[in-house]
Design a protein around this motif. Structure first.
Motif, PDB file in Angstrom:
ATOM      1  N   MET A   1       0.712  -1.287   0.122  1.00 19.14           N
ATOM      2  CA  MET A   1       0.212   0.386   0.057  1.00 19.14           C
ATOM      3  C   MET A   1       1.147   0.932   0.049  1.00 19.14           C
ATOM      4  N   VAL A   2       2.053   1.790   1.045  1.00 18.42           N
ATOM      5  CA  VAL A   2       2.595   2.303   0.754  1.00 18.42           C
ATOM      6  C   VAL A   2       3.280   2.499  -0.844  1.00 18.42           C
ATOM      7  N   ILE A   3       4.019   1.420  -0.840  1.00 17.31           N
ATOM      8  CA  ILE A   3       4.539   2.165  -2.495  1.00 17.31           C
ATOM      9  C   ILE A   3       3.701   2.194  -3.213  1.00 17.31           C
ATOM     10  N   ASN A   4       2.463   1.657  -3.509  1.00 17.62           N
ATOM     11  CA  ASN A   4       1.408   2.313  -4.637  1.00 17.62           C
ATOM     12  C   ASN A   4       1.260   3.620  -3.929  1.00 17.62           C
ATOM     13  N   ILE A   5       1.339   3.588  -2.732  1.00 19.76           N
ATOM     14  CA  ILE A   5       0.926   5.972  -2.817  1.00 19.76           C
ATOM     15  C   ILE A   5       1.495   6.788  -3.236  1.00 19.76           C
ATOM     16  N   PHE A   6       2.912   6.369  -3.194  1.00 18.70           N
ATOM     17  CA  PHE A   6       4.303   6.691  -3.683  1.00 18.70           C
ATOM     18  C   PHE A   6       4.251   6.388  -4.954  1.00 18.70           C
ATOM     19  N   GLU A   7       3.966   5.631  -5.835  1.00 20.27           N
ATOM     20  CA  GLU A   7       3.805   5.849  -7.154  1.00 20.27           C
ATOM     21  C   GLU A   7       3.113   6.364  -7.414  1.00 20.27           C
ATOM     22  N   LYS A   8       1.156   6.714  -7.055  1.00 18.54           N
ATOM     23  CA  LYS A   8       0.728   7.380  -7.060  1.00 18.54           C
ATOM     24  C   LYS A   8       0.980   8.861  -7.178  1.00 18.54           C
ATOM     25  N   TYR A   9       1.471   9.606  -7.138  1.00 24.14           N
ATOM     26  CA  TYR A   9       2.017  10.883  -6.377  1.00 24.14           C
ATOM     27  C   TYR A   9       2.914  11.189  -7.632  1.00 24.14           C
ATOM     28  N   ARG A  10       4.349   9.602  -7.714  1.00 22.52           N
ATOM     29  CA  ARG A  10       5.262   9.439  -8.818  1.00 22.52           C
ATOM     30  C   ARG A  10       5.022  10.327  -9.825  1.00 22.52           C
ATOM     31  N   VAL A  11       3.334   9.080 -10.028  1.00 21.70           N
ATOM     32  CA  VAL A  11       2.787   9.366 -11.599  1.00 21.70           C
ATOM     33  C   VAL A  11       2.659  10.550 -11.924  1.00 21.70           C
ATOM     34  N   MET A  12       1.427  11.353 -10.722  1.00 25.84           N
ATOM     35  CA  MET A  12       0.981  12.609 -10.732  1.00 25.84           C
ATOM     36  C   MET A  12       2.052  13.924 -10.773  1.00 25.84           C
ATOM     37  N   ALA A  13       3.035  13.222 -10.303  1.00 28.74           N
ATOM     38  CA  ALA A  13       4.742  14.427  -9.727  1.00 28.74           C
ATOM     39  C   ALA A  13       5.331  14.445 -11.381  1.00 28.74           C
ATOM     40  N   GLY A  14       5.038  13.711 -12.653  1.00 30.12           N
ATOM     41  CA  GLY A  14       5.585  13.640 -14.053  1.00 30.12           C
ATOM     42  C   GLY A  14       6.957  13.253 -14.040  1.00 30.12           C
ATOM     43  N   ILE A  15       7.517  12.073 -12.090  1.00 31.20           N
ATOM     44  CA  ILE A  15       8.800  11.516 -12.720  1.00 31.20           C
ATOM     45  C   ILE A  15       8.778  10.572 -12.944  1.00 31.20           C
ATOM     46  N   GLU A  16       9.548  10.385 -14.022  1.00 29.10           N
ATOM     47  CA  GLU A  16       9.588   9.312 -15.284  1.00 29.10           C
ATOM     48  C   GLU A  16      10.393   8.669 -14.832  1.00 29.10           C
ATOM     49  N   LYS A  17      11.855   8.620 -14.015  1.00 31.99           N
ATOM     50  CA  LYS A  17      12.492   6.868 -13.721  1.00 31.99           C
ATOM     51  C   LYS A  17      11.961   6.745 -13.209  1.00 31.99           C
ATOM     52  N   GLU A  18      12.674   5.543 -12.415  1.00 33.12           N
ATOM     53  CA  GLU A  18      12.260   4.354 -12.042  1.00 33.12           C
ATOM     54  C   GLU A  18      12.580   4.502 -10.724  1.00 33.12           C
ATOM     55  N   CYS A  19      11.661   4.775  -9.917  1.00 40.11           N
ATOM     56  CA  CYS A  19      12.136   4.893  -7.662  1.00 40.11           C
ATOM     57  C   CYS A  19      11.376   4.172  -7.098  1.00 40.11           C
ATOM     58  N   THR A  20      11.704   4.423  -6.095  1.00 44.16           N
ATOM     59  CA  THR A  20      10.927   3.472  -5.131  1.00 44.16           C
ATOM     60  C   THR A  20      10.537   4.816  -3.328  1.00 44.16           C
TER      61      THR A  20
END
Length: 296
Positions: free
Chosen positions: A257-276
């Protein structure tokens, strides 16, 4: 879903070797899912004596075709080793191995006749290495944007409940960033671990070790107080009332769930690199260095 016979083998293994060892519910679920996915991939008519070979082929498929990280494939590798040792002990798989093979394989030792490929070598030696720190490094601009989109979402939400969920996510992400807390430590936090007067947070590590961290960001301290004030809205099951971060159903959050929350905002922020979340956790030092360079 795996076939009936395979499902029975998985459940017998889970109950005797996983639950019996006192492993937590998340681990049990991960073991079951890894094995079920293997059976779905494998030819249902495959000879049981070929399981070691098929497991090796499956790990290679996950690495080279699906592109899973070596850390993920390594974890699955350990599950398969342990499951294979169980099948040997039950006589399902036989290959002229001695009676101690189960214990040996549980310790990572593979019978001589199987000394090859993905089931015996650490996978970092045979597949592409983990992404480099340079590839996952989050710049100051990216981190600023990451938190900006969370703040923007919070300000634009018109549902009180969704605002509470967003507030929870803000606090979690900022604890990861400002204080380098591991996700597992974040999930172990309890309401009483935060002293509202002093701003001191007690963080539990493994084996009951603890350390204290001062929440130095005034904004985060204010959000911590706000979140704790809203906490009762998530308290649905009394056995979890003490956990600091709860899901909308009142249960403790999971690592996924924490990973999914981070991933949600990573995408919204337009961060294209692979990160966790780990990259966010490790980002504060470099962020501070960039701030200093900008001011000089």
């Amino acid at each position: 879903m795996a076939g009936q016979k395979a499902q029975e083998q998985i459940e017998e293994f889970i109950h005797s070797r996983v639950i019996g060892r006192g492993l937590d519910e998340r681990t049990v679920k991960a073991y079951r899912m890894d094995l079920e996915h293997f059976y779905l991939w494998m030819d249902p008519k495959a000879d049981e004596q070929r399981y070691p070979e098929r497991m090796e082929a499956y790990l290679k498929y996950l690495s080279e075709v699906k592109g899973l990280r070596s850390s993920t494939v390594n974890r699955k590798q350990r599950v398969f080793r342990y499951y294979l040792s169980y099948l040997i002990s039950q006589g399902v798989v036989t290959d002229n191995v001695d009676d101690n093979v189960a214990d040996n394989m549980a310790d990572g030792k593979i019978p001589n006749q199987w000394q090859c490929g993905y089931l015996c070598e650490p996978l970092k030696m045979v597949i592409q290495p983990e992404k480099s720190a340079a590839n996952s490094y989050l710049s100051k601009k990216e981190i600023d944007r990451f938190f900006q989109v969370i703040d923007q979402e919070y300000s634009q939400l018109d549902s009180d409940f969704r605002k509470r969920v967003c507030l929870r996510d803000q606090v979690m992400m900022k604890l990861l960033f400002y204080h380098g807390i591991e996700v597992s430590e974040l999930l172990r936090l309890e309401v009483l671990d935060y002293d509202r007067k002093t701003g001191i947070l007690t963080v539990r590590r493994k084996r009951e070790k603890k350390y204290s961290a001062y929440v130095f960001s005034k904004e985060l301290r204010d959000q911590m107080l706000q979140w704790l004030g809203e906490h009762e809205c998530f308290e649905r099951e009394i056995s979890y009332h003490n956990r600091m971060f709860l899901s909308k159903y009142g249960k403790p959050l999971s690592m996924k769930m924490v990973i999914n929350i981070f991933e949600k905002y990573r995408v919204m922020a337009g961060i294209e690199k692979e990160c966790t979340p780990k990259d966010l956790k490790n980002g504060f030092g470099r962020y501070a260095e960039e701030v200093v360079r900008e001011r000089c």
